[in-house]
Design an enzyme around this catalytic site. Structure first.
Site, mmCIF file in Angstrom:
data_model
loop_
_atom_site.group_PDB
_atom_site.id
_atom_site.type_symbol
_atom_site.label_atom_id
_atom_site.label_comp_id
_atom_site.label_asym_id
_atom_site.label_seq_id
_atom_site.Cartn_x
_atom_site.Cartn_y
_atom_site.Cartn_z
ATOM 1 N N CYS A 1 -2.423 1.963 16.248
ATOM 2 C CA CYS A 1 -3.186 1.265 15.222
ATOM 3 C C CYS A 1 -3.436 2.204 14.053
ATOM 4 C CB CYS A 1 -4.512 0.734 15.768
ATOM 5 S SG CYS A 1 -5.694 2.022 16.195
ATOM 6 N N CYS B 1 -5.295 5.454 14.682
ATOM 7 C CA CYS B 1 -4.471 6.553 15.189
ATOM 8 C C CYS B 1 -3.862 7.333 14.035
ATOM 9 C CB CYS B 1 -3.361 6.013 16.091
ATOM 10 S SG CYS B 1 -3.922 5.151 17.563
ATOM 11 N N ASP C 1 15.923 2.962 -25.245
ATOM 12 C CA ASP C 1 16.901 3.842 -25.865
ATOM 13 C C ASP C 1 18.128 3.005 -26.222
ATOM 14 O OD1 ASP C 1 18.223 6.408 -26.516
ATOM 15 O OD2 ASP C 1 19.436 5.910 -24.758
#
Length: 758
Positions: free
Chosen positions: A22, A25, A437
């Site tokens: 989970c 953890c 550009d």
């Protein structure tokens, strides 16, 4: 752009973490690693990996030992191999084991739930049958939760497994006492004080949720795995034979290729590594990199990318990049980097997850005590406390960002859009101005013949053929444009007595005539004056920012060839899409204002900033930012790198230089400006998914915990809701796999005839 990476210690290490179940953890492992001096770590629950920045020379064994001290496993990832399989055997085995555990537990839990919930099915002694069916579910089916809870307890921690184990164990122990020592199994008793259906049902629901979550996470990472596995496994390398003129063809693993090796690619084969075509022509399908389904024609001198497919024609390729330096490897690395990052909102969720489980246990204890103190029966107090334990789910919080990033960046990689990290997603939402550009971004960056003005229609074809024949001996970009256009129209005649006058023009004898090609002054000086009509055509071309090349023979000028850097086919459509996304396009170029205005008018850009030196592009970005604008910059060259880095959002064309790509936040692999709009759309969609996931995860817990504490949720329903919350977050993220780029209408740009009649 973020400067976080620049401030981090180097080098970067990656660990594969095992045993996490989970988000709590993941938060615990991350906290443990960050306690080491000089170490900065980020743990991703969805990818089950830790990204660690540590001082040079840091021993990875210390990191692994630190993770193991927290009760988890860690290892360095295996080096990439050409023999990568389509699936991970370890992960597949874990998924199969979880599926088997789920099937058995669900099969045993179903009759327990039916017996407990439907009085008509109950018979004398049914609690004993329910207890017999529930015992293996609690002991074997829920064993992963009990084992993880015990490991965490030994290390002084609590996670989602602790909550599940406590809830299931409490319900089971209460029920065992009621059946064995109480009167729950006595005939005529309703059995309402039994919680066997809770113990069995919650176990089955949580196992189902975890199985669906794990399977969905595997699907979420499928795009990146497919990308990593799309490279060729072997190459047909050409080696010298025993004789001086003999050449042998050997099949060797791609890992053994070195720069300079020459290899053969037959139709239908994948190109082994990045290189340059030295022999043959063919069509290369680069859809796995660019998302474009139309094959690209290649010929000697053209670059090709490893992993793409040769759709037709035998090619001989010289390797220019191998291993980790190939474009495919770099793309995979960029995608992995993006998937390991965390958005600001996710970091908040992680902090909450780290303290979530102890808080929930505290709420459950307070709930039990409050119900008892208020005089409610022990059964009701116990039911509310167990529901609190089971309903809580920090997993949804931990999965909210990484799963959406996993799917979004993977889908982007399939479509030729590389997102470098979660902070980029925030930037795409804020930008309001996009600097484009000109050369290589809005235009093709290559000179091409756009018009031919001649004395007559018959003279037009002859002028192009003869000019192309003379210019074919020159390497000048303008000469190549004329020669290539002439070759496309007819075969070129032979040239004798070729001569080049640097910067002015060329001449030679073609079909018995001395042909002069070059500037108007060069041709007239050679005794070939321009008629008034041709003079006007040359002046008009120069006034519009194009290059006029005059062709003459037989004592006078015969035609004017107009050459220009052409607008890319879909630039106008791209500009329209950027506007629809709320962005104001600005053309930024070092060319003169005349050329810039012509290009801007052709693609529909109103604002032009011309005559800007490369070093001044960054100043333009900062000036606009000082005016309160959020600026995106799209470029492809070395001279764009600084501006890309300074912009709030940098987008590099994948056909550009490495410097530009490394400085950008987003890379458009397919080199088409429409990809910029698709990249922003995908990024915004991914960000919206992350926000939706986090909203659901927070709202679910904020609403569910009070309901459980007030006794409004049956523990079994709470278990189902908890499992659904994680599955919902992952499934919602998987919807990003359906993202499609907008179709481009119109096809190719108009030809010479169309331009002249337009």
């Amino acid at each position: 752009m973020s400067t976080t990476d620049a401030a981090r210690p180097q080098p970067r290490l990656e660990l594969t973490i095992g045993g996490m179940t989970c988000a709590s953890c993941a938060a615990r492992v991350e906290k443990k690693l960050n306690r080491l001096e000089g170490v900065e770590a980020s743990v991703n629950y969805a990818t089950e990996k830790a990204t660690v920045f540590a001082p040079a020379g840091y021993d990875p064994a210390q990191l692994i030992a630190q993770v193991e001290s927290a009760g988890y496993t860690a290892e360095l990832p295996a080096p990439p191999s050409a023999d990568v399989e389509a699936s991970d055997p370890t992960a597949d085995h874990a998924l199969a084991t979880l599926r088997r555990r789920l099937i058995v537990s669900a099969g045993l839990a179903l009759p327990v739930v039916l017996l407990s919930m439907i009085p008509a099915l109950q018979f004398a002694g049914w609690p004993w049958l329910a207890l017999a069916l529930t015992t293996p579910v609690v002991a074997w089916g829920a064993w992963p939760f009990h084992r993880a809870a015990a490991v965490n307890l030994r290390h002084g921690a609590a996670t989602m497994d602790t909550l599940v184990s406590l809830g299931v164990s409490a319900a089971f122990v209460w029920s065992v006492y009621a059946v064995v020592f109480g009167d729950a199994a006595t005939p005529g008793m309703s059995g309402v004080d039994l919680y066997l259906e809770v113990a069995a049902g919650v176990t089955a629901f949580v196992l189902a949720g975890r199985y669906l979550e794990k399977r969905s996470k595997r699907r979420a990472g499928a795009a990146l795995r497919a990308l990593l596995e799309s490279g060729a496994k072997e190459a047909s390398v050409l080696r010298p034979g025993s004789g001086s003129a003999d050449v042998r063809e050997l099949r060797v693993p791609v890992d053994l290729l070195v720069v300079g090796d020459v290899f053969v690619v037959r139709p239908g084969e994948r190109i082994a590594t990045d290189g340059i075509v030295t022999e043959g022509t063919g069509a290369v399908d680069a859809s796995m990199l660019t998302g474009e389904s139309v094959p690209v024609e290649v010929a000697p001198g053209d670059p090709v990318v490893g992993g793409t497919v040769n759709s037709g024609g035998r090619l001989v390729v010289r390797a220019t990049r191998v291993g980790a330096q190939t474009k495919l490897a770099q793309i995979a690395r960029l995608v992995e980097d993006a998937q390991s990052g965390k958005a600001a909102a996710q970091r908040l969720a992680d902090r909450i997850s780290a303290v979530f489980v102890p808080v929930v246990i505290g709420i459950a204890v307070v709930t039990l005590a409050a119900w008892l103190l208020l005089g409610f029966p022990a059964e009701a107090a116990f039911t509310a406390a167990v529901a609190v334990l089971i309903i809580a789910c920090p997993c949804a919080l931990g999965l909210a960002t990484p799963t959406a990033l996993l799917v979004g960046t993977g889908r982007g990689a399939q479509l030729g859009v590389l997102i470098t990290g979660p902070e980029v997603l925030e930037a795409t939402r804020r930008v309001d101005t996009v600097l484009l550009d000109k050369t290589g971004t809005v235009t093709t960056g290559r000179m091409a013949l756009v018009d031919v003005v001649a004395e007559s229609d018959d003279a037009e074809a002859k002028a192009l053929r003869r000019a192309g024949a003379v210019e074919d001996a020159s390497e000048h970009p303008i000469a190549r444009a004329i020669a290539d256009a002439a070759k496309g129209a007819s075969d070129l005649p032979a040239v004798a007595g070729f001569r080049s006058d640097g910067g002015l023009g060329v001449s030679g004898t073609v079909e018995g005539e001395r042909v002069v090609v070059g500037r108007a002054t060069f041709v007239t000086t050679a005794g070939m004056p321009l008629a008034p009509g041709l003079q006007r055509a040359a002046e008009a071309a120069e006034a519009s920012g194009r290059t006029a090349v005059v062709v003459g023979w037989g004592g006078r000028a015969r035609a004017v060839l107009v050459v220009a850097d052409t607008v890319a086919p879909h630039s106008a459509e791209a500009v329209r899409r950027l506007r629809r996304l709320g962005l104001a396009p600005v053309l930024l170029t070092g060319d003169n204002a005349t050329v810039a205005r012509r290009v801007a008018q052709e693609v529909g850009i109103e604002t032009v900033i011309a005559g800007v030196l490369p070093a001044e592009k960054t100043d333009v970005v900062r000036r606009l930012q000082a005016e309160g604008r959020r600026v995106a910059m799209v470029g492809d060259g070395v001279n764009d790198a600084a501006a890309l880095a300074a912009a709030d959002l940098g987008l590099a064309m994948g056909t550009g230089t490495d410097a530009a790509i490394q400085a950008a936040d987003l890379t458009l692999v397919r080199g088409d400006l429409t990809a910029a709009a698709d990249a922003i759309r995908l990024s915004r969609r991914t960000l919206a998914t992350i926000h939706g996931n986090l909203f659901w995860a927070f709202s679910y817990n904020l609403a569910a915990l009070p309901l459980a504490a007030f006794g409004l949720l049956n523990p079994m329903i709470a278990g189902a809701a908890m499992a659904f919350s994680s599955v919902f977050v992952v499934t919602n993220s998987l919807r990003l796999r359906s993202f499609r780029p907008l179709a481009v209408a119109g096809g190719t740009s108009p030809g010479i005839e169309d331009r002249r009649t337009a």
